[in-house]
Structure formats: structure tokens, C-alpha cells
Design a protein around this motif. Structure first.
Motif, short mmCIF file in Angstrom:
data_model
loop_
_atom_site.label_atom_id
_atom_site.label_comp_id
_atom_site.label_asym_id
_atom_site.label_seq_id
_atom_site.Cartn_x
_atom_site.Cartn_y
_atom_site.Cartn_z
N PRO A 59 26.93 42.14 1.30
CA PRO A 59 26.80 41.67 2.69
C PRO A 59 28.02 40.85 3.15
CG PRO A 59 24.78 41.27 1.49
CD PRO A 59 25.78 41.73 0.48
N ALA A 60 28.62 40.11 2.26
CA ALA A 60 29.80 39.32 2.64
C ALA A 60 30.96 40.25 3.03
CB ALA A 60 30.21 38.40 1.50
N THR A 61 31.12 41.33 2.30
CA THR A 61 32.18 42.29 2.61
C THR A 61 31.92 42.96 3.96
OG1 THR A 61 32.48 42.68 0.26
CG2 THR A 61 33.40 44.32 1.74
N VAL A 62 30.69 43.33 4.21
CA VAL A 62 30.34 43.97 5.48
C VAL A 62 30.56 42.99 6.63
CG1 VAL A 62 28.44 44.93 6.83
CG2 VAL A 62 28.75 45.61 4.45
N ALA B 62 34.20 42.81 7.30
CA ALA B 62 34.70 44.04 7.91
C ALA B 62 34.32 44.11 9.37
CB ALA B 62 34.16 45.25 7.15
N VAL B 63 33.11 43.70 9.71
CA VAL B 63 32.67 43.76 11.12
C VAL B 63 33.50 42.80 11.96
CG1 VAL B 63 30.74 43.17 12.66
CG2 VAL B 63 30.34 44.56 10.62
N SER B 64 33.72 41.60 11.46
CA SER B 64 34.52 40.64 12.26
C SER B 64 35.96 41.11 12.41
CB SER B 64 34.45 39.26 11.63
OG SER B 64 35.08 39.26 10.37
#
Length: 84
Positions: free
Chosen positions: A72-75, A78-80
Motif C-alpha cells: 500500500p505504501a508503494t501504491v 505512485a498515485v501521488s
């Protein structure tokens, strides 16, 4: 003794966190761009697994909580980055 360490549920996450802290210290101390904390952490964990004769699959299963938190931290990162 080593077999006992592997059976402790927090051994793999603590090994990973301790290696990362050591890598941060090394990078701050030297200031070298070649000593990135993630790469040094990888090398330290591999060295400890080889030194203690711990199978990677055993380590990976025990370190699963870290992998679950990194997804979740990677996602989120990536979204930001995508929104910018």
C-alpha cells in the motif's frame, strides 16, 4: 540456537529493520551516493542469511508483514507521483 532465532516471529522483521538502520547510519556517515540504504540493507540481509545459514524462503515467510505494509505504501507513492 540459530534454529531458535528463526522460529521467533519477529526475527525477520527485526533483522530487516536493524539492517536498514545500519544502512542509514553508514550512508549518513560516509555521504556516498553508492551506499544507498536500500542496496546496503539488501547486502546486509543477504550476508546475515548466509552467515546464519537461514533459507531465504524461511526468511521471506517470516518477513511477510513488511511486504504487506510496503504494498500500500508503494501504491500511495505512485498515485501521488502520477497526480503531479
Amino acid at each position: 540456537m540459530i534454529a531458535l532465532l528463526v522460529t521467533i516471529p519477529v526475527f525477520a522483521p527485526m533483522l530487516t529493520i536493524a539492517a536498514y538502520q545500519a544502512a542509514l547510519w553508514i550512508q549518513r556517515r560516509t555521504g556516498s551516493l553508492l551506499l544507498q540504504p536500500v542496496i546496503v540493507t539488501l547486502a546486509l540481509v543477504i550476508a546475515m542469511l548466509l552467515l546464519l545459514d537461514i533459507d531465504y524462503l524461511t526468511y521471506r515467510e517470516a518477513a511477510e508483514p513488511i511486504a504487506l505494509l510496503l504494498g500500500p505504501a508503494t501504491v500511495a507513492l505512485a498515485v501521488s507521483l502520477y497526480q503531479q
